[in-house]
Design a protein around this motif. Structure first.
Motif, PDB file in Angstrom:
ATOM      1  N   UNK A 151      38.670   9.547  21.016  1.00  0.00           N
ATOM      2  CA  UNK A 151      39.899   9.523  21.811  1.00  0.00           C
ATOM      3  C   UNK A 151      41.036   8.936  20.969  1.00  0.00           C
ATOM      4  N   UNK A 152      42.189   9.622  20.988  1.00  0.00           N
ATOM      5  CA  UNK A 152      43.334   9.194  20.198  1.00  0.00           C
ATOM      6  C   UNK A 152      43.436   9.904  18.860  1.00  0.00           C
ATOM      7  N   UNK A 153      42.328  10.498  18.398  1.00  0.00           N
ATOM      8  CA  UNK A 153      42.337  11.281  17.170  1.00  0.00           C
ATOM      9  C   UNK A 153      42.971  12.654  17.469  1.00  0.00           C
ATOM     10  N   UNK A 154      43.174  13.452  16.448  1.00  0.00           N
ATOM     11  CA  UNK A 154      43.767  14.771  16.669  1.00  0.00           C
ATOM     12  C   UNK A 154      43.078  15.815  15.802  1.00  0.00           C
ATOM     13  N   UNK A 155      43.144  17.057  16.278  1.00  0.00           N
ATOM     14  CA  UNK A 155      42.662  18.215  15.520  1.00  0.00           C
ATOM     15  C   UNK A 155      43.788  19.247  15.495  1.00  0.00           C
ATOM     16  N   UNK A 156      43.795  20.091  14.480  1.00  0.00           N
ATOM     17  CA  UNK A 156      44.804  21.134  14.370  1.00  0.00           C
ATOM     18  C   UNK A 156      44.192  22.464  14.782  1.00  0.00           C
ATOM     19  N   UNK A 157      44.875  23.166  15.693  1.00  0.00           N
ATOM     20  CA  UNK A 157      44.376  24.451  16.203  1.00  0.00           C
ATOM     21  C   UNK A 157      45.408  25.520  15.916  1.00  0.00           C
ATOM     22  N   UNK A 158      44.930  26.677  15.468  1.00  0.00           N
ATOM     23  CA  UNK A 158      45.822  27.777  15.110  1.00  0.00           C
ATOM     24  C   UNK A 158      46.128  28.637  16.322  1.00  0.00           C
ATOM     25  N   UNK A 159      47.387  29.069  16.450  1.00  0.00           N
ATOM     26  CA  UNK A 159      47.780  29.990  17.518  1.00  0.00           C
ATOM     27  C   UNK A 159      47.536  31.413  17.058  1.00  0.00           C
ATOM     28  N   UNK A 160      47.818  32.385  17.940  1.00  0.00           N
ATOM     29  CA  UNK A 160      47.613  33.785  17.590  1.00  0.00           C
ATOM     30  C   UNK A 160      48.857  34.404  16.954  1.00  0.00           C
ATOM     31  N   UNK A 161      49.851  33.574  16.702  1.00  0.00           N
ATOM     32  CA  UNK A 161      51.020  34.061  15.976  1.00  0.00           C
ATOM     33  C   UNK A 161      51.068  33.469  14.570  1.00  0.00           C
ATOM     34  N   UNK A 162      49.948  32.796  14.201  1.00  0.00           N
ATOM     35  CA  UNK A 162      49.845  32.257  12.850  1.00  0.00           C
ATOM     36  C   UNK A 162      50.239  30.806  12.720  1.00  0.00           C
ATOM     37  N   UNK A 163      50.833  30.200  13.765  1.00  0.00           N
ATOM     38  CA  UNK A 163      51.237  28.808  13.702  1.00  0.00           C
ATOM     39  C   UNK A 163      50.095  27.858  13.988  1.00  0.00           C
ATOM     40  N   UNK A 164      50.336  26.577  13.729  1.00  0.00           N
ATOM     41  CA  UNK A 164      49.341  25.544  13.996  1.00  0.00           C
ATOM     42  C   UNK A 164      50.010  24.399  14.736  1.00  0.00           C
ATOM     43  N   UNK A 165      49.205  23.684  15.519  1.00  0.00           N
ATOM     44  CA  UNK A 165      49.734  22.513  16.225  1.00  0.00           C
ATOM     45  C   UNK A 165      48.612  21.493  16.380  1.00  0.00           C
ATOM     46  N   UNK A 166      48.991  20.221  16.342  1.00  0.00           N
ATOM     47  CA  UNK A 166      48.013  19.152  16.538  1.00  0.00           C
ATOM     48  C   UNK A 166      47.744  18.956  18.027  1.00  0.00           C
ATOM     49  N   UNK A 167      46.473  18.763  18.368  1.00  0.00           N
ATOM     50  CA  UNK A 167      46.049  18.482  19.743  1.00  0.00           C
ATOM     51  C   UNK A 167      45.387  17.103  19.759  1.00  0.00           C
ATOM     52  N   UNK A 168      45.879  16.243  20.641  1.00  0.00           N
ATOM     53  CA  UNK A 168      45.350  14.886  20.738  1.00  0.00           C
ATOM     54  C   UNK A 168      44.093  14.875  21.606  1.00  0.00           C
ATOM     55  N   UNK A 169      43.037  14.229  21.130  1.00  0.00           N
ATOM     56  CA  UNK A 169      41.791  14.128  21.881  1.00  0.00           C
ATOM     57  C   UNK A 169      41.968  13.087  22.993  1.00  0.00           C
ATOM     58  N   UNK A 170      41.841  13.535  24.246  1.00  0.00           N
ATOM     59  CA  UNK A 170      41.992  12.626  25.391  1.00  0.00           C
ATOM     60  C   UNK A 170      40.668  12.363  26.096  1.00  0.00           C
ATOM     61  N   UNK A 171      39.621  13.029  25.670  1.00  0.00           N
ATOM     62  CA  UNK A 171      38.326  12.802  26.292  1.00  0.00           C
ATOM     63  C   UNK A 171      37.205  13.378  25.454  1.00  0.00           C
TER      64      UNK A 171
END
Length: 801
Positions: free
Chosen positions: A162-182
């Protein structure tokens, strides 16, 4: 007195140790297999039952008019939410999710993961436990994620992420960080996080982030691709819910959907067993019957040897009667001996269970519950089996032999010897019949599974490897993938490469309704859609029957390819007649022109007949998921290594997670392959049990007739003649068993085969082979057992007379 019964029983068991070992081994094998099957069946019946309020949870399954229209496990995306909002007296809660796969990275770790974009109600509705995080808020904020414990360890090396983050790719080629909440405690198998074999979701993201992935809004009544669940209010009836669903469809759904769709709420506790045409339920029934047959064989084997062996103790009974022994004492003695043998076999089976369960888990492809995890009533089963089998095996010698009069007993004679022989032969025949049913079933299952992999699929699966690619669903993204594809195609290890949204793995993308341009838009044909580039046919070696396939110049806007099944469904007489004809899809303004016609090929399993297929060009549809490689024959491992190296150069940060089409087909037929393995195991066990029985009975028969054999030798009988005496006794039993087993096996397996659109023809071969094999093995045992007695010096056996 009881102590004396057990002491005497143990002495008799030791005295006749050969027959005791044969009895215990056969029963041990039967009980162990039954326990394993029972635990497996119990585990499968628990799927979805451990969810919160499982008795009120329902899955919304779609039924579409016609064939091959849409996907049964997905439905109108707003329906579940509107049921909760508009009918609060019927529906207490709802959950919907949109399944995707995408590239996930953390530092130098990069994997492709299955992701659920779902409502925030998931945790509260099903009671999934969080090891870390607040379940009330974990799925509330955009760009947050709940991950499973196994995924947390995979990326962070610990469960508390919890509090860590992972990067996930979208289907348009972009990426965004997602914060782990659980961090979700790895859930038991269920149909919420793991709806089918192709989807085992490990990352859960709230639906307020669906725009990042370019997904259709969950409030759009044209969106029919969302798995949906509801939880009923206490006291609410399913009939009331079905009526409410129909009202919502009639009020809100578009015309083409409203006329063709019916939504059926299926109890979640039943859904897992009923899905895929009841495939799991049939598997459980089949394995349960196999286990029952194996156990019956073991019990019959035990009873038969007990009866045969008990007759040799007539003089013992006579002496004990002369010394004042009571009938009740004889009855208790025989029952005690039977109980001790069964108890030993059962204790050995319980001790072997932890060792055998991992092996059996590998056979059925599922973890087998440990004995400690089973309910108390399940653990009572072995005790009941001990008492029941001991009673069945001991009741005949206990009551029949003890009823014989003292004089007959002292002479070693049994008044009911004829009935004894008839009963013994009947039991042996019953055992042979069960063994033949199991053997025949195993042969037929093996032949049917072999058909799946040997029958022409309509395409060539050999040396084809597929791997999912990063997704940039834009014209620029497709052009980039085209360049990457061409780089791979230039490799000396590769003969062809294709970019597509689907591969022939049964995991379909879209199933549009198609009609002739200018025709009746309500009379549509459901077709499986494939989005591919121009190399799809050459990579999978699908024949082109007429016209042309897509080309590489991106000039195929509005052009489609169909297969021969689609040609017939649309009413064209020949593939050539379909070329140039125009098609429409309800709700789509595009008029499509048929450019080519391919041969038919299997996209789903052979449970389903090959259906109509329509190809769209990836350059205009722009969606894509897979690169499929046709490898050149040779060093496959070196070819894969070369592709992997090239992959890391062309698509850094993306994992090369490949699968051969042979393995893809194995996943498609996972249940059938598991059944084949289980049937093979049952065949081995049934042969062991029946042959142990034959070994024990022949040994007893030879032992009782040793003087008869010696006299026959003195009178000039040859060794083959003496051997034939015993062979004739069992040959008749095998033939009679075959006469009974063949129609039973034919009836059972015809029913099983009827579930497949493509199946083997039942010939004499799968029936004759088991009969001949069992006969030959039995013959070999008889010869080996009788040969020793027939070759012995007759004077040695007759000198006491």
């Amino acid at each position: 007195m009881i102590k004396n019964y057990f002491k005497t029983a143990w002495r008799n068991i030791i005295k006749h140790r050969f027959y005791s070992i044969v009895n215990v081994l056969g029963l041990f094998a039967g009980i162990t297999f039954t326990l394993l099957i029972g635990a497996y069946v119990w585990g499968e019946l628990q799927v979805n039952k451990k969810l919160n309020h499982s008795g009120r949870q329902y899955f919304l399954q779609s039924e579409w008019k016609g064939e091959n229209i849409h996907y049964a496990v997905t439905t109108l995306s707003p329906i579940a939410k509107r049921l909760k909002e508009d009918y609060p007296s019927l529906v207490a809660n709802y959950y919907r999710w949109d399944g995707i796969t995408s590239g996930v990275t953390k530092g130098d770790k990069a994997f492709r993961e299955s992701i659920q974009l779902g409502d925030s109600t998931m945790l509260s509705m099903y009671g999934f436990e969080l090891l870390a995080g607040n379940p009330a808020t974990a799925l509330k904020e955009p760009y947050t994620a709940v991950i499973t414990a196994a995924t947390a360890i995979k990326y962070f090396g610990k469960k508390d992420a919890v509090g860590q983050s992972i990067s996930i790719q979208s289907f348009s080629g972009g990426k965004n960080d997602f914060t782990i909440t659980g961090v979700l405690k790895d859930p038991p198998k269920n149909s919420v996080t793991n709806l089918n074999n192709n989807n085992n979701n490990t990352i859960f993201i709230p639906t307020n982030t669906y725009a990042f992935f370019g997904r259709t809004s969950l409030e759009d009544w044209n969106n029919t691709w969302i798995p949906s669940y509801i939880e009923l209010k206490e006291g609410a009836t399913i009939a009331g819910v079905e009526k409410a669903i129909q009202q919502l469809i009639q009020t809100n759904a578009p015309d083409g959907i409203r006329a063709n769709l019916t939504i059926r709420p299926i109890a979640l506790t039943e859904y897992y067993l009923q899905k895929d045409n009841g495939l799991v339920k049939r598997m459980l029934y089949t394995l349960s019957f196999i286990a029952l047959f194996i156990l019956l064989m073991a019990v019959v084997n035990f009873i038969n040897i007990s009866i045969s062996n008990a007759g040799s103790r007539m003089r013992e009974i006579g002496v004990r009667k002369v010394l004042g022994g009571l009938r009740i004492q004889f009855i208790m003695q025989f029952l005690t001996e039977s109980f001790v043998l069964v108890l030993v076999a059962t204790l050995l089976a319980l001790a072997a269970y932890p060792l055998a369960s991992p092996v059996f888990a590998g056979i059925v492809g599922k973890a087998i519950p440990a004995l400690s995890s089973l309910p108390l009533y399940f653990l009572m089963v072995p005790l009941v089996m001990v008492l029941l089998i001991a009673l069945l095996a001991g009741v005949y010698p206990a009551f029949v032999l003890s009823a014989n009069n003292t004089v007959s007993s002292l002479k070693g004679k049994l008044k009911t010897v004829k009935e004894n022989i008839v009963l013994r032969k009947s039991l042996v025949g019953f055992q042979f019949a069960i063994a033949l049913v199991v053997l025949i079933a195993a042969v037929i299952v093996t032949q049917q599974v072999s058909l799946f992999f040997s029958k022409s699929l309509g395409y060539n699966k050999e040396f084809v490897v597929a791997s999912q690619v990063p997704r940039d669903w834009s014209p620029a993204g497709v052009k980039k993938m085209q360049t990457i594809r061409n780089e791979f195609a230039a490799m000396p290890q590769v003969s062809a490469v294709t970019l597509s949204y689907e591969i022939p793995n049964g995991n379909n993308g879209n199933e549009p309704q198609v009609y002739k341009s200018g025709g009746d838009s309500t009379k549509t044909i459901g077709m499986q859609a494939l989005v591919t580039d121009e190399n799809y046919l050459s990579t999978y070696q699908i024949p082109l029957q007429s016209g042309e396939f897509f080309d590489s110049r991106m000039l195929d806007s509005g052009k489609v390819i169909i297969n021969e099944k689609a040609v017939a469904a649309l009413g064209y007489k020949t593939p050539g007649a379909a070329i140039g004809q125009q098609l429409r899809i309800p709700g789509d303004p595009t008029t499509f022109t048929i450019k080519g016609v391919t041969g038919n090929f299997h996209f789903f399993s052979m449970q389903n007949a090959m259906g109509p297929i329509i190809f769209f060009n990836v350059y205009t549809a722009v969606v894509h998921r897979y690169l499929s490689f046709k490898l050149k024959p040779g060093n496959t491992t070196a070819s894969i290594d070369a592709i992997q190296k090239k992959w890391s150069q062309l698509m850094p940060g993306s994992s090369f997670e490949y699968q051969f089409m042979d393995d893809t087909l194995k996943n498609l037929y996972a249940n059938e392959i598991q059944l084949k393995k289980a049937a093979f195991t049952a065949t081995i066990l049934s042969l062991i049990i029946v042959l142990l029985g034959v070994l024990g009975l022949i040994s007893l028969s030879v032992h009782k007739r040793v003087k008869e054999i010696s006299i026959r030798k003195v009178l000039g009988a040859s060794v083959p003649h003496i051997t034939i005496l015993f062979i004739k006794e069992f040959a008749a039993i095998v033939l009679l068993a075959a006469f009974v087993a063949v129609p039973i096996a034919c009836y059972l397996m015809s029913g099983w085969l009827s579930n497949y659109a493509y199946r083997i023809n039942l010939t004499a071969q799968p029936f004759l082979l088991p009969i001949i094999a069992l006969g030959l093995i039995t013959l070999l045992l008889i010869v080996l057992q009788t040969l020793k007695a027939a070759l012995a010096n007759p004077m040695k056996n007759l000198k006491s007379e």
